[in-house]
Enzyme design. Structure first.
Site, PDB file in Angstrom:
ATOM      1  N   GLU A   1      -5.440 -22.719  -0.304  1.00  0.00           N
ATOM      2  CA  GLU A   1      -4.061 -22.950   0.141  1.00  0.00           C
ATOM      3  C   GLU A   1      -3.323 -21.655   0.476  1.00  0.00           C
ATOM      4  O   GLU A   1      -2.131 -21.509   0.176  1.00  0.00           O
ATOM      5  CB  GLU A   1      -3.273 -23.738  -0.923  1.00  0.00           C
ATOM      6  CG  GLU A   1      -3.843 -25.107  -1.232  1.00  0.00           C
ATOM      7  CD  GLU A   1      -3.819 -26.052  -0.035  1.00  0.00           C
ATOM      8  OE1 GLU A   1      -2.909 -25.922   0.806  1.00  0.00           O
ATOM      9  OE2 GLU A   1      -4.718 -26.907   0.063  1.00  0.00           O
ATOM     10  N   ILE A   2      -4.026 -20.704   1.084  1.00  0.00           N
ATOM     11  CA  ILE A   2      -3.365 -19.461   1.489  1.00  0.00           C
ATOM     12  C   ILE A   2      -3.250 -19.344   3.006  1.00  0.00           C
ATOM     13  O   ILE A   2      -2.693 -18.368   3.508  1.00  0.00           O
ATOM     14  CB  ILE A   2      -4.089 -18.222   0.935  1.00  0.00           C
ATOM     15  CG1 ILE A   2      -5.513 -18.161   1.469  1.00  0.00           C
ATOM     16  CG2 ILE A   2      -4.069 -18.209  -0.578  1.00  0.00           C
ATOM     17  CD1 ILE A   2      -6.160 -16.833   1.220  1.00  0.00           C
TER      18      ILE A   2
ATOM     19  N   LYS B   1      -6.008 -19.919   5.448  1.00  0.00           N
ATOM     20  CA  LYS B   1      -7.178 -19.487   6.223  1.00  0.00           C
ATOM     21  C   LYS B   1      -7.278 -20.240   7.538  1.00  0.00           C
ATOM     22  O   LYS B   1      -7.660 -19.672   8.566  1.00  0.00           O
ATOM     23  CB  LYS B   1      -8.468 -19.701   5.429  1.00  0.00           C
ATOM     24  CG  LYS B   1      -8.634 -18.837   4.209  1.00  0.00           C
ATOM     25  CD  LYS B   1     -10.029 -18.964   3.618  1.00  0.00           C
ATOM     26  CE  LYS B   1     -10.403 -20.381   3.258  1.00  0.00           C
ATOM     27  NZ  LYS B   1      -9.562 -20.954   2.177  1.00  0.00           N
ATOM     28  N   THR B   2      -6.939 -21.525   7.508  1.00  0.00           N
ATOM     29  CA  THR B   2      -7.060 -22.345   8.712  1.00  0.00           C
ATOM     30  C   THR B   2      -6.080 -21.891   9.784  1.00  0.00           C
ATOM     31  O   THR B   2      -6.426 -21.830  10.970  1.00  0.00           O
ATOM     32  CB  THR B   2      -6.829 -23.829   8.364  1.00  0.00           C
ATOM     33  OG1 THR B   2      -7.731 -24.207   7.320  1.00  0.00           O
ATOM     34  CG2 THR B   2      -7.077 -24.710   9.574  1.00  0.00           C
TER      35      THR B   2
ATOM     36  N   LYS C   1     -16.390 -25.421  10.146  1.00  0.00           N
ATOM     37  CA  LYS C   1     -15.969 -25.599   8.748  1.00  0.00           C
ATOM     38  C   LYS C   1     -17.061 -26.431   8.089  1.00  0.00           C
ATOM     39  O   LYS C   1     -17.027 -27.662   8.100  1.00  0.00           O
ATOM     40  CB  LYS C   1     -14.616 -26.313   8.692  1.00  0.00           C
ATOM     41  CG  LYS C   1     -14.133 -26.641   7.273  1.00  0.00           C
ATOM     42  CD  LYS C   1     -13.455 -25.476   6.599  1.00  0.00           C
ATOM     43  CE  LYS C   1     -12.914 -25.870   5.229  1.00  0.00           C
ATOM     44  NZ  LYS C   1     -12.128 -24.825   4.592  1.00  0.00           N
TER      45      LYS C   1
ATOM     46  N   ARG D   1      -5.895 -31.507  16.179  1.00  0.00           N
ATOM     47  CA  ARG D   1      -4.609 -32.099  16.561  1.00  0.00           C
ATOM     48  C   ARG D   1      -3.431 -31.129  16.558  1.00  0.00           C
ATOM     49  O   ARG D   1      -2.436 -31.376  17.240  1.00  0.00           O
ATOM     50  CB  ARG D   1      -4.297 -33.284  15.637  1.00  0.00           C
ATOM     51  CG  ARG D   1      -5.388 -34.344  15.646  1.00  0.00           C
ATOM     52  CD  ARG D   1      -4.940 -35.598  14.955  1.00  0.00           C
ATOM     53  NE  ARG D   1      -6.047 -36.497  14.690  1.00  0.00           N
ATOM     54  CZ  ARG D   1      -5.920 -37.699  14.136  1.00  0.00           C
ATOM     55  NH1 ARG D   1      -4.713 -38.130  13.780  1.00  0.00           N
ATOM     56  NH2 ARG D   1      -6.969 -38.455  13.912  1.00  0.00           N
TER      57      ARG D   1
ATOM     58  N   ASN E   1      -1.259 -13.393   5.336  1.00  0.00           N
ATOM     59  CA  ASN E   1      -0.560 -14.587   5.794  1.00  0.00           C
ATOM     60  C   ASN E   1       0.709 -14.804   4.969  1.00  0.00           C
ATOM     61  O   ASN E   1       0.839 -14.313   3.852  1.00  0.00           O
ATOM     62  CB  ASN E   1      -1.476 -15.813   5.673  1.00  0.00           C
ATOM     63  CG  ASN E   1      -0.896 -17.022   6.373  1.00  0.00           C
ATOM     64  OD1 ASN E   1      -0.242 -16.896   7.409  1.00  0.00           O
ATOM     65  ND2 ASN E   1      -1.123 -18.204   5.832  1.00  0.00           N
TER      66      ASN E   1
END
Length: 238
Positions: free
Chosen positions: A13-14, A16-17, A38, A59, A175
């Site tokens: 939850e940092i 990366k995506t 992934k 999306r 980020n």
């Protein structure tokens, strides 16, 4: 043959995506063909049906090429999700798919689940870790980190673990950076100095993320010269 880069992080939850999407869009703007893989995905997206990262890439970021391999509904560590769903994660299959993609794209960005010390599965009486995959298939990595309180410890310990596992870190990407916060500014400088790694990107904290916002950040990244810096490290020409 193309080059593969593993996008890892100091935790889950940092973002990366988000960072991976920006890198992919920037490299495409430079004329590179890019695919995002992934391999292991756990947890559902906000629609309660799609898998989170694949939902994002298709999306929100609307990348031209992205795919996954192992999809598991429980939002938990891959090894536990695999055990609960009866899924057999085979690193060799992931490696085969990665080689197939490298034959067809200039750059393949592989996004990990969580950090390097995350187990994919249990085999031969031991855990097969994310770091094992990188070491076995000699994948270089980019370390994605937050810049907020606690970031120094998380980044330094992750880098130390990577070094102990024989994993090459190409650089750092931060980020959720808040320019007005002195701790964020100092953390970026301190982590880069401690690890002696180049800062390849600093992504600001975004109240909302859209394809347009990602494209703007990708263009800014190009204008800073960071995209070409990454390609130079990889030995890829544009």
């Amino acid at each position: 043959m193309g080059q593969a880069i593993f996008m890892t992080g100091t935790g889950t939850e940092i973002g990366k995506t988000v960072v991976t999407s920006i890198v992919a869009l920037a490299l495409e703007r430079l004329g590179m063909s890019v695919s995002v893989l992934k391999p292991v995905q756990t947890g559902l997206a906000e629609d309660g049906v799609s898998f989170a990262e694949q939902y994002w890439y298709e999306r929100v970021a609307k990348l031209s090429a992205s795919e996954g391999m192992y999809y598991m509904e429980p939002a938990m560590s891959p090894h536990l999700a695999a055990k609960l769903t009866g899924t057999s994660i085979e690193p060799e299959r992931v490696a085969e798919r990665l080689e197939w993609l490298k034959q067809r794209y200039d750059v393949v960005l592989v996004e990990g689940a969580g950090g390097l010390a995350v187990p994919w599965c249990e085999r031969d009486g031991r855990f097969y870790m994310t770091s094992d995959f990188l070491r076995d298939y000699q994948l270089p990595a980019i370390l994605v980190s937050l810049s907020s309180l606690g970031a120094i410890h998380h980044a330094v310990t992750t880098a130390a673990y990577a070094d102990a596992q024989g994993i090459r870190l190409l650089g750092l990407m931060f980020n959720q950076f808040q320019e007005q916060e002195i701790i964020h500014q100092n953390n970026v400088e301190t982590i880069a100095a401690l690890l002696r790694l180049p800062v390849l990107a600093v992504v600001p904290l975004l109240p909302a993320v859209s394809r347009r916002e990602l494209e703007t950040l990708a263009q800014h990244w190009i204008e800073q010269g960071k995209a070409k810096q990454l390609l130079e490290v990889l030995g890829v020409g544009v």
